[in-house]
Write a protein that holds these residues in place. Structure first.
Motif, PDB file in Angstrom:
ATOM      1  N   UNK A   1      15.732  -6.359  -5.551  1.00  0.00           N
ATOM      2  CA  UNK A   1      14.678  -7.043  -6.308  1.00  0.00           C
ATOM      3  C   UNK A   1      13.524  -7.364  -5.374  1.00  0.00           C
ATOM      4  N   UNK A   2      12.300  -7.187  -5.874  1.00  0.00           N
ATOM      5  CA  UNK A   2      11.093  -7.466  -5.107  1.00  0.00           C
ATOM      6  C   UNK A   2      10.308  -8.550  -5.828  1.00  0.00           C
ATOM      7  N   UNK A   3       9.996  -9.639  -5.107  1.00  0.00           N
ATOM      8  CA  UNK A   3       9.314 -10.791  -5.698  1.00  0.00           C
ATOM      9  C   UNK A   3       8.048 -11.085  -4.902  1.00  0.00           C
ATOM     10  N   UNK A   4       6.936 -11.274  -5.595  1.00  0.00           N
ATOM     11  CA  UNK A   4       5.688 -11.661  -4.947  1.00  0.00           C
ATOM     12  C   UNK A   4       4.924 -12.634  -5.813  1.00  0.00           C
ATOM     13  N   UNK A   5       3.891 -13.242  -5.241  1.00  0.00           N
ATOM     14  CA  UNK A   5       3.007 -14.099  -6.024  1.00  0.00           C
ATOM     15  C   UNK A   5       1.830 -13.258  -6.526  1.00  0.00           C
TER      16      UNK A   5
ATOM     17  N   UNK B   1       0.829  -1.193   0.000  1.00  0.00           N
ATOM     18  CA  UNK B   1       0.000   0.000   0.000  1.00  0.00           C
ATOM     19  C   UNK B   1       0.872   1.255   0.000  1.00  0.00           C
ATOM     20  N   UNK B   2       0.268   2.335  -0.468  1.00  0.00           N
ATOM     21  CA  UNK B   2       0.894   3.660  -0.459  1.00  0.00           C
ATOM     22  C   UNK B   2       2.296   3.613  -1.092  1.00  0.00           C
ATOM     23  N   UNK B   3       3.323   4.040  -0.336  1.00  0.00           N
ATOM     24  CA  UNK B   3       4.676   4.145  -0.897  1.00  0.00           C
ATOM     25  C   UNK B   3       5.555   2.959  -0.512  1.00  0.00           C
ATOM     26  N   UNK B   4       4.951   1.799  -0.284  1.00  0.00           N
ATOM     27  CA  UNK B   4       5.721   0.647   0.198  1.00  0.00           C
ATOM     28  C   UNK B   4       6.836   0.249  -0.762  1.00  0.00           C
ATOM     29  N   UNK B   5       6.557   0.231  -2.055  1.00  0.00           N
ATOM     30  CA  UNK B   5       7.576  -0.177  -3.028  1.00  0.00           C
ATOM     31  C   UNK B   5       8.748   0.790  -3.020  1.00  0.00           C
ATOM     32  N   UNK B   6       8.459   2.081  -3.023  1.00  0.00           N
ATOM     33  CA  UNK B   6       9.518   3.087  -2.972  1.00  0.00           C
ATOM     34  C   UNK B   6      10.322   2.967  -1.681  1.00  0.00           C
ATOM     35  N   UNK B   7       9.634   2.724  -0.600  1.00  0.00           N
ATOM     36  CA  UNK B   7      10.278   2.593   0.707  1.00  0.00           C
ATOM     37  C   UNK B   7      11.282   1.433   0.696  1.00  0.00           C
TER      38      UNK B   7
ATOM     39  N   UNK C   1       0.276  -7.492  -8.489  1.00  0.00           N
ATOM     40  CA  UNK C   1       1.100  -6.295  -8.527  1.00  0.00           C
ATOM     41  C   UNK C   1       2.177  -6.468  -9.602  1.00  0.00           C
ATOM     42  N   UNK C   2       2.943  -5.420  -9.833  1.00  0.00           N
ATOM     43  CA  UNK C   2       4.007  -5.500 -10.825  1.00  0.00           C
ATOM     44  C   UNK C   2       5.086  -6.496 -10.471  1.00  0.00           C
ATOM     45  N   UNK C   3       5.241  -6.797  -9.180  1.00  0.00           N
ATOM     46  CA  UNK C   3       6.269  -7.736  -8.733  1.00  0.00           C
ATOM     47  C   UNK C   3       5.741  -9.163  -8.656  1.00  0.00           C
ATOM     48  N   UNK C   4       4.506  -9.412  -9.112  1.00  0.00           N
ATOM     49  CA  UNK C   4       3.904 -10.749  -9.038  1.00  0.00           C
ATOM     50  C   UNK C   4       4.452 -11.616 -10.173  1.00  0.00           C
ATOM     51  N   UNK C   5       5.680 -12.093  -9.994  1.00  0.00           N
ATOM     52  CA  UNK C   5       6.380 -12.819 -11.053  1.00  0.00           C
ATOM     53  C   UNK C   5       6.203 -14.332 -10.949  1.00  0.00           C
TER      54      UNK C   5
END
Length: 283
Positions: free
Chosen positions: A258-262, A244-250, A267-271
């Motif tokens: 690198x940020x990885x998610x399911x 949420x909010x500025x979490x990615x920038x933070x 989200x953009x990091x849902x690789x």
């Protein structure tokens, strides 16, 4: 037949590919007064699998409407897949007069389904709030799939409660150590204090693993400490990238490479996809 909520369309499509089930084309509209209307095409004598993450209040309403819509359309059996269950962290009343929101939401879902599949609920005990059978799917191992070039890795959890997920990712990767940070939350201010683990990280690749990253504050604190201690590369991995909010920038500012998610929250990091884990749970 797989029916998707508007927030889980990519995951529902991946689940259709995984299971071989047909993917229905749901529609999502609003009346002039702002009320939602989620609808599905008619079908006869089939099982319906409703797939919808509930990261917002609107998503909750949509999910309840889809459950009712598939029953009206002729489904004999309904399975509800909740890839990310909002309000699941409110599993008890923290102060007098507060609701147990996870229980309230679980009861609402239970009225319109025959069974439920949850993916890595933050508090496993929330499964007990449902009035129908619940299967828990574990998608954490998929986070290891993109981690193909790590050097002498360390898999760190932000707190002791998440070390099991770090171990799952490490085991799926096939090499490395695991450890965790000590996390303390001030009851008055809500501020979180992160105490570094003793794991040596200088010159090593570090993967910080958690089930959920919401505001990114806890993980950012951990990453900042690791960067100060000489970690080579820093990867943040989570099952549910709420962000949420500025979490990615933070996280980036703290030093995450690198940020990885399911795709439980798309989200953009849902690789990587939770579809294989959900498919296994549906069998």
């Amino acid at each position: 037949m797989i029916v998707s909520g508007s927030s889980s369309q990519l995951l529902a499509a991946a689940l259709a590919d995984e299971t071989g089930h047909e993917l229905a084309t749901a529609t999502y509209d609003r009346f002039p007064d702002g009320e939602q209307l989620a609808a599905v095409p008619a079908f006869e004598g089939e099982e319906a699998v409703v797939v919808s993450s509930t990261a917002s209040d609107a998503a909750w309403v949509e999910l309840l409407q889809l459950q009712d819509a598939v029953r009206e359309a002729g489904a004999n059996e309904i399975t509800t897949v909740v890839p990310y269950m909002g309000y699941a962290r409110q599993d008890r009343a923290f102060r007098d007069g507060q609701p147990i929101s996870a229980r309230a939401m679980a009861r609402a879902i239970s009225t319109g389904t025959d069974r439920v599949v949850l993916v890595n609920p933050h508090e496993p005990a929330v499964a007990e709030f449902y009035d129908v059978p619940v299967t828990v799917a574990d998608a954490a191992a998929t986070l290891a799939d993109p981690l193909t070039d790590l050097t002498d890795p360390v898999f760190l959890a932000p707190d002791a409660g998440a070390e099991g997920i770090a171990e799952t990712v490490r085991d799926a990767h096939g090499a490395g150590e695991t450890d965790y940070f000590e996390k303390r939350r001030d009851r008055e201010t809500g501020e979180i204090e992160i105490t570094p683990s003793d794991a040596p990280v200088s010159g090593r690749d570090v993967v910080v693993v958690d089930d959920i990253v919401a505001t990114g504050s806890t993980m950012s604190e951990a990453v900042s400490v690791l960067r100060e201690r000489g970690a080579e590369r820093l990867v943040a991995a989570c099952v549910h990238p709420v962000l949420v909010a500025n979490a990615t920038t933070k996280l980036r500012a703290a030093g995450v490479d690198r940020l990885i998610g399911t795709d439980t929250v798309e989200r953009g990091c849902s690789v990587v996809s939770a579809a294989p884990a959900i498919g296994d749970a549906l069998k």
